[in-house]
Design an enzyme around this catalytic site. Structure first.
Site, PDB file in Angstrom:
ATOM      1  N   TYR A   1      39.925   6.035  12.928  1.00  0.00           N
ATOM      2  CA  TYR A   1      38.545   6.261  12.447  1.00  0.00           C
ATOM      3  C   TYR A   1      37.619   6.893  13.489  1.00  0.00           C
ATOM      4  O   TYR A   1      37.974   7.033  14.632  1.00  0.00           O
ATOM      5  CB  TYR A   1      37.949   5.037  11.760  1.00  0.00           C
ATOM      6  CG  TYR A   1      37.792   3.724  12.457  1.00  0.00           C
ATOM      7  CD1 TYR A   1      37.849   3.577  13.816  1.00  0.00           C
ATOM      8  CD2 TYR A   1      37.539   2.581  11.683  1.00  0.00           C
ATOM      9  CE1 TYR A   1      37.665   2.337  14.391  1.00  0.00           C
ATOM     10  CE2 TYR A   1      37.362   1.336  12.258  1.00  0.00           C
ATOM     11  CZ  TYR A   1      37.419   1.223  13.621  1.00  0.00           C
ATOM     12  OH  TYR A   1      37.234   0.016  14.180  1.00  0.00           O
ATOM     13  N   GLU A   2      36.483   7.323  13.044  1.00  0.00           N
ATOM     14  CA  GLU A   2      35.551   8.118  13.870  1.00  0.00           C
ATOM     15  C   GLU A   2      36.187   9.390  14.399  1.00  0.00           C
ATOM     16  O   GLU A   2      35.938   9.812  15.522  1.00  0.00           O
ATOM     17  CB  GLU A   2      35.001   7.287  15.029  1.00  0.00           C
ATOM     18  CG  GLU A   2      34.095   6.157  14.631  1.00  0.00           C
ATOM     19  CD  GLU A   2      32.924   6.640  13.778  1.00  0.00           C
ATOM     20  OE1 GLU A   2      32.544   5.905  12.873  1.00  0.00           O
ATOM     21  OE2 GLU A   2      32.404   7.751  14.013  1.00  0.00           O
TER      22      GLU A   2
END
Lengths: 597, 597
Positions: A438-439
Site C-alpha cells: 500500500y501507499e
C-alpha cells in the site's frame, strides 16, 4: 499473549548520537521546547501506553477483526476505549501546528513515538496515520474555512481521516479513476465507489473526514484531471457542531491476510444523489494535494516496516532466550537455550542489525523533514528537502521489504511454534505483508526513485547525497576502535558500487528506460542497504567515542559497534552483487515475448 | 477460484533433456517399462486429477480447515472423495515395490507426479507424503510379518501413515523425547504425547499407521536410546482384517498460519493403559530407521517448495497478463497489461527462473535416487547415493526458502488484491511458510550440510560433486549459442566461489565449529544457488542444441535459454557475496554476550 517494550535506549541513542537531535533538531526555530527532559518524558509515557494498552490488544484485534453489521463497522474489543485514551492524552496532536491544538514537536521525535504505536498494534496505528495525512492535506491546501472547521478536531483525533484514491480499475494508476464530482453551489456532489479504504468506517470517533479524489465533468483525462475533496461522514454545521449524515457508506469490508483489526472498506459515495464534498486546493490539481499526504504516508509505511520488525524481534529474542533445545554444536551433554546455537544467533543478529539500521534511516529522514521545514537558512532547507524527496521511496520500499524478511525470520526462530497462530509470531508476518503493497507498491517506489528522483534532475540530488555519505570515510579513517577499519573498507566499497550503479542508470535511463527500469528495484535495494550501512557506521563511530569517553552504558556501546560490524559484514557486502545485477543483469528481463510465458 | 495446470512441457523437458530420463533412468534394471509413452500417459493423467479434482479443493480446504469434533477429525468438503479417487486410480502406489502392489516406477517420474499433487493442493498431498515415509520405514526395517500385514494397504493408500517424533520438549532435539515403550509379550505398550503430527487423525481412510519414536525403560539417554514402533489406530488381526481400536487418540488440532486442511494433531498414546505397538528394526536403533523416512521426507518438503512456487507463479502470471494498469513507462496514452511493466516482468522472470531451477534440482536428485538404488555397478550406485546425501539438506532448505520468496512475489504481482484472501495468492504464501520449518528446520539442514555432509568425510563427497559441476565448463566452452558464453563465465565464477567457501569450511570447521556454523546457512544458500545454476546451464545447452536440431518447440527452447541467462545474471552473480559472508562475515555472529541482547 506477546508483550512489547519500547526500545527507548536505542531510540534515544539514534536520536542523540546518530541524527544529532539535541544539537540540530531541537535548536530549530519553534522546537525550543524539545529539551532532553521533555524527550525523555514523551518517550517514556508513549512507551507505557504502547506497552500497556495497545500491545495487549494486538492479538485480540487479529482474532476478532473489525466487522460490518448493518452498515456499522464494529472494531474489536478494547479498541474504542484505547482510542479514547490515545486522544485524551493528546498523542494524536504531537507533531502538529499549535494554532490548531497541536503540540508542535519535531517529526524526528514523532517518528520515534509513532514507531511505538505501530509496533504495539499496527492495525490500531493505521487510524491516526490516515488522520495525519488528512491534516497535512487540509493544512497545506485547504481554505481557511475548511481549516477552521476541521483541523482542530482532526489534530485532537476526535475526528479521524481517510485517503480515498483507489478504485477497481485505478490502483497504481490513480489517473484512471472515475468517481465524479459536480459543482453544486458552494460545494460539490460526489458519486462513485472507492476500494481499499483503510479505517473508512469505524466506531472509534464521531466523525470521519474522507479525502476523496474525483473527476469534474469537463476534466482532462489522466492525473491532470483529478481534484481533491473533503467529504465528511457527518456534515458539519458552520458553528462546528455535527449536522445530518452525508451520503457516504461502507459497502463491505475486505477479508485480508493481516491487519484484521484495521477495517479495509469499500466506500460508496452518493448512492442517494451525491455526497457533499468541499474542494481542497484548485480544481484539477488534486494530485499535487494528494502527494502532500502520500509522501508523508510513504515514510510512515516505511516506519511500519521497522515497527513490525521490532515487535517480531522482541518476541523472537524472548523465545530464543527461554527455549532450551539441543546441546552446543561443539559438544556437551546438556541442552542449551537456542540463542547459543550459531544459526539461531545469526538469525537474531540479522533481526537486530536490520531493525536498528531501519531505525537509524527513519529517524534520519524524520530529522531531515524537520530541517526542511524549520531551518532558517533556505539553502539548508532545500538540501534537507532534497534528502527527504530522494529517500522517501527508499525508506518506504527498503524498510517494508526488510520488515517482511525480519518477521519471517521471527517465525523461523520459533520453529514449529512459529507456525501456530497462538504464538503470535505469525501475525507479525501476516500484518507486515501489506507494507510493500500500500501507499504505492514497492515497484512504484523503485520507478519513483529512478524516474522522479534520479533522472529528472540528471542525478544532481542523488550524486550530492552519495558524495555526502562518502565524507564519512575521513572520519572513519581516523578512528581505530575495534571493527571500525573493517566497517570503513566495506562501506567505502559499497558507496562506490552505489555510485557506479547511479552513473549507469543516469547514462542508460534516457537511452533505454525499459532496461534501466528492469534494475530499478535492485537499485533501490542497493540504495537502502548503503544508506542504512552508512548510518550504522555513524552509529558505530558514536558508540566507539561514547565508550572511550566513558559516558553511558559501555556494554550497550560495545553491542552497537558489533551490530554495525555485522551489518557491514553481512549486508553491505552484497552491494557489489546488487550493482552487477543493475548494470549487467537486465538484458533478459524484457527479452521474452508475452506468448513465451 | 484459482486454477492449476500441470506444466507438463517443462516437466518433460527436464526429465528428458536435463536429467536424461530415457537414457539413464528408464534403462535401469526394473524400470524397463518406463517408456516415453508410459511417461506421457502418467503425466497427462496425473495432471488431470491434479487440475480437475485436487486444485479446486485447495481454497475450500483453506477456508474450512480440518476440525476436531468429539474425537473425530473431519476433513473439508470433498477431501474424502478426492482421496478415494486418488487411491482407486492407484496413484499412491506409483514408486513402490510391485511385491506389495506398487507400480515400481522411477522416483524421478514419481517426483514429477508428486509435484502436481503438492502444487494442486499441498494440504492434501501431505497425507500420501507421510504414508510414503511409513512405507519406506516398514519396507526397509520391518519384520516380514509387519510387511505382510501392513505394506499392501499402505502402498495402495487404503491405510495412511504418520511420523510421530516431536514432543513439546523434543523438537529439533529428537533425543530429548520421553514417550515410553514397555515390552509386553510380542508387542510393546506405548505411553506419551506427541505434537505436530501431520494427518495424525482424519476421516479419509479406515486405518492410520503411526510410526512412533519412544524410549524403553533401560534405554541409554539421547538419540541412542530411541526405538521405533508401529502403532496402528485400529489393531489389525493376523488375517489382515481390522480388530478393535488401539489406545490412541487425537487430543487437539493446532490453529495454524497455513495448510489449514492438513490436520496437525496432538496425539495421545496410552491414556487407557498403553497403546499396542510393534518394534521396527532393533531396540534403541530407532533413529537410524527414522532417518530412512526423514531423508525422503526432506526431499519431498523441498519438492513442496517448488510446487507451491509453481502454483503461485501460474496465478501471478495469469493476473499479470489480464490486469490492465498504467501506460508503458516509455510513454503512450493507453494503459497496458502489467506484464509489460519492467518491474513486474522482473518479478515474473524471478518466479519463472527460480521455479524452473528448483524443478531441475528436484528431478535431478530424483534421478540420483533411482541410480543409487538400481544401477548395476556398485560404484555408480555409491556415487549417486553420495549425491543424494549431499543434496538432501540443500534441496530441503534452498527450495523451501526460495518457495517462500516466490509466493511472496506472487502476492506482490497482485498488488492490493494479493492481500485479499479471496484472491488466493495469500494462501500460497501462508501454506509455503511451514516448509522451511518442518522435517528439520532449515537451520538444522545447514548444520547437517556442514557437519554430516561436509566435515565428516573431509569434504571428499562435496569436492567430487563440485569437480563434476566444473566439467560442464568444457561443454559450455564449445557452445556459442546466444547467452551461453555469459552463462559459462558466470557459472564458472560461481563454482569457484562455492569451492573456496567449501575449502574454508573444511579448514575452519575442525578448529572453530561455532565460526564455521555461523556461515552454514549462507553456505547452503550458495550451494543451492550454484547447483541450480549449473542445472540451468545444462538446460540452456540442451535447449540450444534442440533449437539447432529443429526438434521441438523453438519458442520454448528460446525461452529456456533466456530464463537460464536470467538466472545466471540475477542469482549466480550473488555467489561472490555469499562466499564472502561465509568466509569473512562470521566474526561477530557469536560475539555478543547474552545479556547484551
Amino acid at each position: 499473549m506477546t508483550v512489547y517494550s519500547a526500545p527507548i535506549q536505542d531510540m534515544r541513542f539514534v536520536l542523540d548520537q546518530v541524527i544529532g537531535f539535541d544539537q540540530e533538531i531541537a535548536t530549530l526555530p519553534g522546537y525550543e521546547e524539545s529539551t532532553p527532559d521533555l524527550v525523555d518524558a514523551v518517550l517514556e509515557e508513549a512507551g507505557k501506553l504502547a506497552g500497556e494498552v495497545l500491545a495487549p490488544l494486538n492479538q485480540v484485534g487479529d482474532r476478532q477483526g473489525s466487522v460490518l453489521e448493518n452498515g456499522v463497522v464494529r472494531t474489536p474489543d478494547g479498541f474504542r476505549e484505547a482510542y479514547q485514551q490515545f486522544v485524551e492524552a493528546g498523542w494524536n496532536a504531537l507533531p502538529f501546528d499549535p494554532d490548531y491544538g497541536g503540540q508542535g514537536l519535531p517529526y524526528a521525535l514523532s517518528t520515534a513515538v509513532t514507531e511505538m504505536w505501530n509496533a504495539a498494534n499496527t492495525s490500531f496505528a493505521l487510524c491516526p496515520l490516515l488522520t495525519q495525512g488528512a491534516i497535512e492535506a487540509v493544512g497545506s491546501h485547504g481554505t481557511q474555512v475548511l481549516k477552521d472547521l476541521y483541523l482542530g478536531k482532526l489534530v485532537s483525533g476526535e475526528w479521524t481521516g481517510t485517503m480515498n484514491l483507489t478504485e477497481p480499475q485505478a490502483g497504481s494508476d490513480v489517473g484512471a479513476l472515475r468517481t465524479k464530482a459536480v459543482k453544486d453551489g458552494d460545494h460539490y456532489k460526489i458519486t462513485g465507489t472507492k476500494i481499499f479504504i483503510t479505517w473508512g468506517e469505524h466506531d472509534c470517533a464521531e466523525n470521519i473526514i474522507h479525502l476523496v479524489l474525483a473527476r469534474l465533468p469537463d476534466a482532462p483525462p489522466g492525473t491532470k484531471g483529478i481534484s481533491l475533496f473533503l467529504v465528511p461522514k457527518v456534515l458539519v454545521n458552520p458553528d462546528g457542531s455535527l449536522g445530518p449524515g452525508n451520503d457516504v457508506k461502507c459497502a463491505s469490508l475486505e477479508h485480508k491476510l493481516g491487519i484484521h483489526a484495521s477495517p479495509t472498506c469499500v466506500m460508496s459515495f452518493g448512492d442517494d444523489g451525491g455526497a457533499i464534498g468541499y474542494l481542497i486546493g484548485e480544481e484539477n490539481n488534486g494530485m499535487a494535494c494528494m502527494f502532500t499526504m502520500m509522501n508523508s504516508a510513504r515514510i510512515n509505511v516505511g516506519l511500519m516496516g521497522l515497527s513490525t520488525a521490532e515487535r517480531a524481534w522482541q518476541q523472537a529474542l524472548d523465545y530464543a532466550k527461554q527455549r532450551v533445545q539441543s546441546a552446543d554444536i561443539a559438544g556437551g551433554r546438556e541442552p542449551v537455550t537456542i540463542i547459543q546455537h550459531p544459526d539461531v544467533r545469526r538469525m537474531l543478529m540479522t533481526m537486530k542489525s536490520q531493525t536498528e539500521a531501519m531505525r537509524a534511516l527513519l529517524y534520519y529522514i524524520g530529522g531531515a523533514m524537520d530541517t526542511s521545514r524549520r531551518h532558517p537558512d533556505a539553502e539548508v532547507r532545500e538540501r534537507a528537502q532534497g534528502v527527504v524527496d530522494l529517500l522517501t521511496p527508499v525508506v518506504k520500499a527498503w524498510c517494508t521489504d526488510t520488515g517482511c524478511e525480519i518477521t519471517s525470520i521471527g517465525i523461523q526462530v520459533h520453529g514449529g511454534m512459529g507456525f501456530v497462530e497462538e504464538t503470535g509470531a505469525a501475525q507479525h508476518f501476516r500484518d507486515a505483508r501489506i507494507h510493500p503493497i500500500y501507499e504505492g507498491t514497492n515497484g512504484i517506489q523503485a520507478n519513483d526513485l529512478l524516474g522522479r528522483k534520479l533522472l529528472r534532475d540528471g542525478g544532481a540530488n542523488a550524486k550530492a547525497f552519495i558524495a555526502g555519505m562518502r565524507e564519512l570515510d575521513n572520519v572513519l579513517a581516523s578512528a581505530n576502535g575495534q571493527h571500525l577499519p573493517v566497517i570503513r573498507t566495506t562501506l567505502i566499497q559499497a558507496i562506490g558500487e552505489l555510485d557506479a550503479a547511479t552513473d549507469w542508470l543516469l547514462e542508460t535511463g534516457p537511452k533505454d528506460i525499459h532496461l534501466a527500469a528492469s534494475g530499478a528495484a535492485h537499485y533501490l535495494n542497493l540504495f537502502g542497504t548503503v544508506t542504512a550501512g552508512w548510518l550504522m557506521a555513524k552509529a558505530a563511530l558514536a558508540a566507539d567515542a561514547g565508550s572511550r569517553e566513558g559516558n553511558g552504558d559501555a556494554r550497550f556501546y560495545e553491542a552497537k559497534v558489533t551490530t554495525a560490524r555485522f551489518f557491514a559484514d553481512q549486508f553491505l557486502t552484497r552491494a557489489a552483487a546488487l550493482r552487477r545485477i543493475v548494470t549487467d543483469g537486465g538484458e533478459t528481463v524484457m527479452a521474452m515475448t508475452e506468448d513465451q510465458f
